[in-house]
Design a protein around this motif. Sequence first.
Motif, mmCIF file in Angstrom:
data_model
loop_
_atom_site.group_PDB
_atom_site.id
_atom_site.type_symbol
_atom_site.label_atom_id
_atom_site.label_comp_id
_atom_site.label_asym_id
_atom_site.label_seq_id
_atom_site.Cartn_x
_atom_site.Cartn_y
_atom_site.Cartn_z
ATOM 1 N N LYS A 1 0.148 3.795 -3.005
ATOM 2 C CA LYS A 1 -0.364 5.129 -2.701
ATOM 3 C C LYS A 1 0.690 6.227 -2.820
ATOM 4 O O LYS A 1 0.414 7.385 -2.497
ATOM 5 N N ASN B 1 -4.704 8.928 -4.574
ATOM 6 C CA ASN B 1 -5.725 7.886 -4.710
ATOM 7 C C ASN B 1 -6.372 7.515 -3.380
ATOM 8 O O ASN B 1 -7.053 6.494 -3.278
ATOM 9 N N ASP B 2 -6.147 8.329 -2.348
ATOM 10 C CA ASP B 2 -6.786 8.104 -1.046
ATOM 11 C C ASP B 2 -6.865 9.439 -0.312
ATOM 12 O O ASP B 2 -6.179 9.664 0.683
ATOM 13 N N GLU C 1 0.821 -1.199 0.000
ATOM 14 C CA GLU C 1 0.000 0.000 0.000
ATOM 15 C C GLU C 1 0.862 1.258 0.000
ATOM 16 O O GLU C 1 0.501 2.272 -0.613
#
Length: 689
Positions: free
Chosen positions: A596, A626-627, A592
């Motif tokens: 990210k 993207n988050d 992740e």
Amino acid sequence: MAPGYLGAVAHEMSCPTRTPGSGAPGTGTGTVEAGAARCRPSQTPVTRSTIGAAGTAGAAGDRENRMTMTPPRWRPAHPLLLVASMAMIGAVVTVPAPSVAASATSTVIAGEKVSISGKLASRGKRPVVLERFLHKRWTRVVASRTTSRGRYTFVVTMPHHSAGYRVVAPRTRVHGKVLAARVSTTRRYAVAPQRATLTLPSAVVEGRRVGAQATFSPARPGRPVALHQLVDGAWTTIATSVQDAHGRASFKIAQQSTSTYRAVTPAWRGAAARGTASRTTSVTSPADDPWVTGYYAGWFWDQMYPPEHVDMSAMTHFVFGRVAPGAGSIGGRAGTVVEAAGTAHDPHLSPDGTRSVEDYLVKKAHDAGAKALLMLGGDGNDGAGFVLSSDDAVRAQFVDRVVDYLVEHDYDGVDVDWENCLDGARGCGEATNAAPVTAHEAQRRLLALLVDIRAEAATRERYRSTPVLVTFPGYPVNTNFLTDGKVEPWQAEVANLVDQYNLMSYGIGTTWSGAGWLSWFSGALTGAGPRTPVDIESSIAAYVRSGVPRSRLGIGIGFYGIYFGPRVTGPRQETDRERIYEVNDVALAYSELVRKGYLRHGAPKWDEPAQSTYRTYGSKGYVPANDRRANPAGFLSYEDARSIAAKGQWVKDSGVGGTIIWTLNYGWLPSSRSNPLLEAVKKAFIKGS
């Protein structure tokens, strides 16, 4: 195991029938819940100096055992009451109602003295006769008279043959009143031969403490047991214990050379002494290469790190996660084993379509020359599950089921992941409004569980030539809380009982926010101070000072990161004003961090004192494109090839046993079908890589 009973406890002489049942749903073991009918006294723990707790119990009321000429439905109609007890314990053992068939027989040992006592409903002294039924006829044993209150007692030495006993009160006159004759119901005493076995591994690592278990039947809780070692041709006592409610006595031994042992229970309360056959255990040298024990989160098998891509050559020990103790995070009854890896347990879902993902990975580990271990437990409510499942009343069933599961799936050992509920906290399985299980009692149960798993596994063919492996993940220690630089005694005892005691030295195991802490690293190798009080080196040193060999200790490497908010832009900064502190291992898995963009932004840094990698993102912090809902990161601590290499070199230089990885799944990069952190571990720890 639980010492107690004769000399310390009265117990019901009944044998209540226990109905066999199936194991908990999802265990896949088919183990019954309660075995066949057998005599088992109820028990309450009291303090003992050995692993286990003595038992205490009250006797049933006298009123349920009055004499009658014919068997009653429940409460006898006639006024002669019969009570049987083991005379040597100095306490009456009550016979349940005669209408209960299972209560009609008691198991005894030839030579034991049994006290048969009772009370007549009518007052006044009158004659009573004890009769024995042997060789198809009743014979008089001894006559006596009741007290003025109608009580009587007979003490009988048990013969070498089973026999029935009854008490007869002849027709008589007391104070001018004629009293009719009365005969008690018959109690049968089955004389059983004494049997004894000694279980211990056939081979142990030099200097490693292992469990030995002696089992005697019939069980006589509280009866002393001595463990003997053959030294220069003579038997020498090296440890003592007492039988528990199941006739078992546990010992811990550490040997430096091949040795022969036996266990002996002495003559006691009229029963003759009994010893086990001798057993010889050989000694092997500890491995020179560090271990790499990698955890695979089975519940992520179809999301992170597909089974067919797992690189077993990068580790010496593969741990499949997981199963849970019953009454823990997944539910189930205390004492059961509950599957907790989702569909990874289901048949035919493996890449080859012939088995479960779990069994596929175990075989894959074996094919690569790695050992396969089962993760039992975890964080959260599994602490309560362990507390309940290791209670003396159910621990034997729980151990049986754990070992059954290991054998069924061909595991080489078990990782006992009991992480919490060891400090006396509430919410750890106690009944409503009841006091919590104390820290001392929870720790005692943990130690007993570790010993019992080894002892039970040693009885199985699967582990006779290659003893079962038992590992345990412990926490690093805060140097501000140490006494004389040592860990708590129970922690050292656990470490000395297992094959690997690995520190979970990552995430919140080494860092914290607030409470006076300065910002610190996940997995700091060195450099701890008063306000950054945890690192790997000082934690290992504390265990070594406490008597744990370095070769038994392992460190931890987390394949994930942690970060502080933008008020913290590097290590050793105040954290009390920074409310952002992200430690979720799934959200911050290495994969992740890559996906990210955390590892493409910010400035990469190396901290020499801590031998740690980190990134700083400035006062505005970093939020992934993207988050956008993520909190901004100011200071990110994580592992990379450099920090892993430093840990590998330190392990080799310091003589520490090895490392664990949490988790293998987190390092998998789907886009490149690679696991860079695992490759770094392989290069740093595995010889020839």
